[in-house]
Scaffold this active site. Structure first.
Site, PDB file in Angstrom:
ATOM      1  N   HIS A 160      10.299 -21.774  35.012  1.00 33.80           N
ATOM      2  CA  HIS A 160      10.903 -22.591  33.956  1.00 33.80           C
ATOM      3  C   HIS A 160      12.349 -22.169  33.692  1.00 33.80           C
ATOM      4  O   HIS A 160      13.256 -23.015  33.629  1.00 33.80           O
ATOM      5  CB  HIS A 160      10.066 -22.459  32.677  1.00 33.80           C
ATOM      6  CG  HIS A 160      10.647 -23.143  31.483  1.00 33.80           C
ATOM      7  ND1 HIS A 160      10.239 -24.386  31.056  1.00 33.80           N
ATOM      8  CD2 HIS A 160      11.618 -22.750  30.620  1.00 33.80           C
ATOM      9  CE1 HIS A 160      10.931 -24.731  29.979  1.00 33.80           C
ATOM     10  NE2 HIS A 160      11.772 -23.751  29.693  1.00 33.80           N
ATOM     11  N   GLU A 161      12.562 -20.862  33.541  1.00 36.00           N
ATOM     12  CA  GLU A 161      13.909 -20.379  33.219  1.00 36.00           C
ATOM     13  C   GLU A 161      14.865 -20.563  34.395  1.00 36.00           C
ATOM     14  O   GLU A 161      16.027 -20.944  34.210  1.00 36.00           O
ATOM     15  CB  GLU A 161      13.846 -18.912  32.790  1.00 36.00           C
ATOM     16  CG  GLU A 161      13.086 -18.676  31.498  1.00 36.00           C
ATOM     17  CD  GLU A 161      13.656 -19.464  30.326  1.00 36.00           C
ATOM     18  OE1 GLU A 161      14.877 -19.739  30.303  1.00 36.00           O
ATOM     19  OE2 GLU A 161      12.875 -19.837  29.435  1.00 36.00           O
ATOM     20  N   HIS A 164      16.205 -24.076  34.575  1.00 36.21           N
ATOM     21  CA  HIS A 164      17.350 -24.368  33.706  1.00 36.21           C
ATOM     22  C   HIS A 164      18.659 -24.102  34.434  1.00 36.21           C
ATOM     23  O   HIS A 164      19.611 -24.891  34.345  1.00 36.21           O
ATOM     24  CB  HIS A 164      17.294 -23.503  32.441  1.00 36.21           C
ATOM     25  CG  HIS A 164      16.403 -24.039  31.371  1.00 36.21           C
ATOM     26  ND1 HIS A 164      16.501 -25.326  30.888  1.00 36.21           N
ATOM     27  CD2 HIS A 164      15.399 -23.442  30.658  1.00 36.21           C
ATOM     28  CE1 HIS A 164      15.600 -25.507  29.923  1.00 36.21           C
ATOM     29  NE2 HIS A 164      14.923 -24.386  29.771  1.00 36.21           N
ATOM     30  N   GLU A 217      14.092 -29.275  28.486  1.00 37.55           N
ATOM     31  CA  GLU A 217      12.931 -28.385  28.502  1.00 37.55           C
ATOM     32  C   GLU A 217      11.785 -28.997  29.305  1.00 37.55           C
ATOM     33  O   GLU A 217      11.116 -28.302  30.078  1.00 37.55           O
ATOM     34  CB  GLU A 217      12.475 -28.086  27.073  1.00 37.55           C
ATOM     35  CG  GLU A 217      13.477 -27.310  26.236  1.00 37.55           C
ATOM     36  CD  GLU A 217      13.743 -25.909  26.762  1.00 37.55           C
ATOM     37  OE1 GLU A 217      12.968 -25.417  27.599  1.00 37.55           O
ATOM     38  OE2 GLU A 217      14.742 -25.306  26.346  1.00 37.55           O
TER      39      GLU A 217
END
Length: 304
Positions: A160-161, A164, A217
């Site tokens: 997820h990070e 980004h 997100e």
């Protein structure tokens, strides 16, 4: 820390070679004719093109700013004995998982191949993790310990990070801020209310605290499950992760999730997209190492 440890400096910690991109070719029949046109379809999630606002900010400038801020944070953590040493088991865990995920990042962003990836563990009890532009990753010990994360769940957070950074969400946010500042300053100049000059430069120094939109997100969730699936980690672990996160905070999202979609929404979106990555996970080589759940934090990772 792929870009800062002694082994990295000697070139012994380079990420594995890029795996081939899986594509397949189909044929579309032209109506009423025998001609055919090739159609290319990509296996995995579809999140569309990047925001046009990313074009308003230099990628090199943002990555440089992120690297500088990250280095300052790690230096401060080291001075406070809150930076995990190389031999810390949980740091080794994070770096092992990162080494499996990073090769699959190149398809999402060609610049990722040139990034000096770093992974560090901070001795702080908060539930937090981030990846700055340029591949600068940090986990806080609290998110590993309090949620009792298994490797697949750690991979969900890391995916997820990293997503980004790959999708340049920080660059998008700074671009939007720059565009807004330009409009405000132009209006002020036209009406004699101020001078031109502030074009979002302040945002470059606030990358660690930059919040993303709910759409960003959600996008990171989907790209993240694909990255973890290709790396051999169960993408369904993302659902378990968000359930743990909300339970740990008794329904109130922590700072890390303050702008995230609601738990029910994100779980529903992830579950709807799991079929798109199940084939990738089924074919992916499984990790040859598994790590224990993080024990309680006594003082700091630096202290063991």
């Amino acid at each position: 820390m792929f870009g800062a440890c002694a082994d990295c400096a000697a070139g012994r910690c380079a990420p594995p070679a890029r795996r081939g991109r899986r594509l397949f070719t189909g044929l579309l029949a032209a109506t009423g004719a025998s001609a055919f046109a090739p159609a290319w379809a990509r296996e995995g999630v579809d999140v569309g093109p990047k925001s046009t606002f990313t074009g308003l900010v230099s990628a090199e400038q943002l990555e440089q700013a992120g690297g500088q801020q990250y280095a300052q944070m790690m230096q401060q953590a080291g001075q406070q004995r809150a930076l995990a040493p190389m031999e810390h088991p949980q740091l080794q865990r994070l770096r092992y998982i990162a080494q499996r995920i990073i090769p699959f990042s190149y398809e999402w962003n060609a610049r990722a191949r040139q990034w000096k990836w770093e992974v560090n563990l901070l001795g702080d009890a908060q539930l937090n993790a981030f990846c700055m532009p340029g591949g600068k990753i940090a986990f806080y010990y609290g998110i590993l310990e309090k949620l009792k994360l298994e490797d697949d769940e750690v991979a969900a957070i890391m995916g997820h990070e990293v997503a980004h950074a790959l999708r340049e969400h920080a660059r998008e946010r700074v671009g939007k801020s720059t565009a807004t500042n330009v409009i405000v300053e132009l209006g002020s100049a036209l009406f004699g209310l101020g001078n031109l000059g502030r074009m979002g430069a302040n945002a470059l120094g606030q990358l660690a605290n930059l919040s993303f939109s709910r759409s960003d997100e959600s996008e990171a969730d989907l790209v993240g499950i694909e990255l973890s699936a290709r790396a051999g980690y169960d993408p369904a672990a993302a659902v378990r992760l968000w359930e743990k996160m909300m339970t740990a905070n008794k329904g109130a999202p922590p700072k890390w999730l303050s702008t995230h979609p609601t738990s029910a929404t994100r779980i529903r979106d992830i579950q709807a997209n799991l079929p798109k990555v199940e084939g990738l996970y089924a074919r992916a080589p499984r990790p040859d190492r598994r790590f224990p759940i993080a024990p309680p934090l006594k003082s700091s990772p630096a202290g063991g």
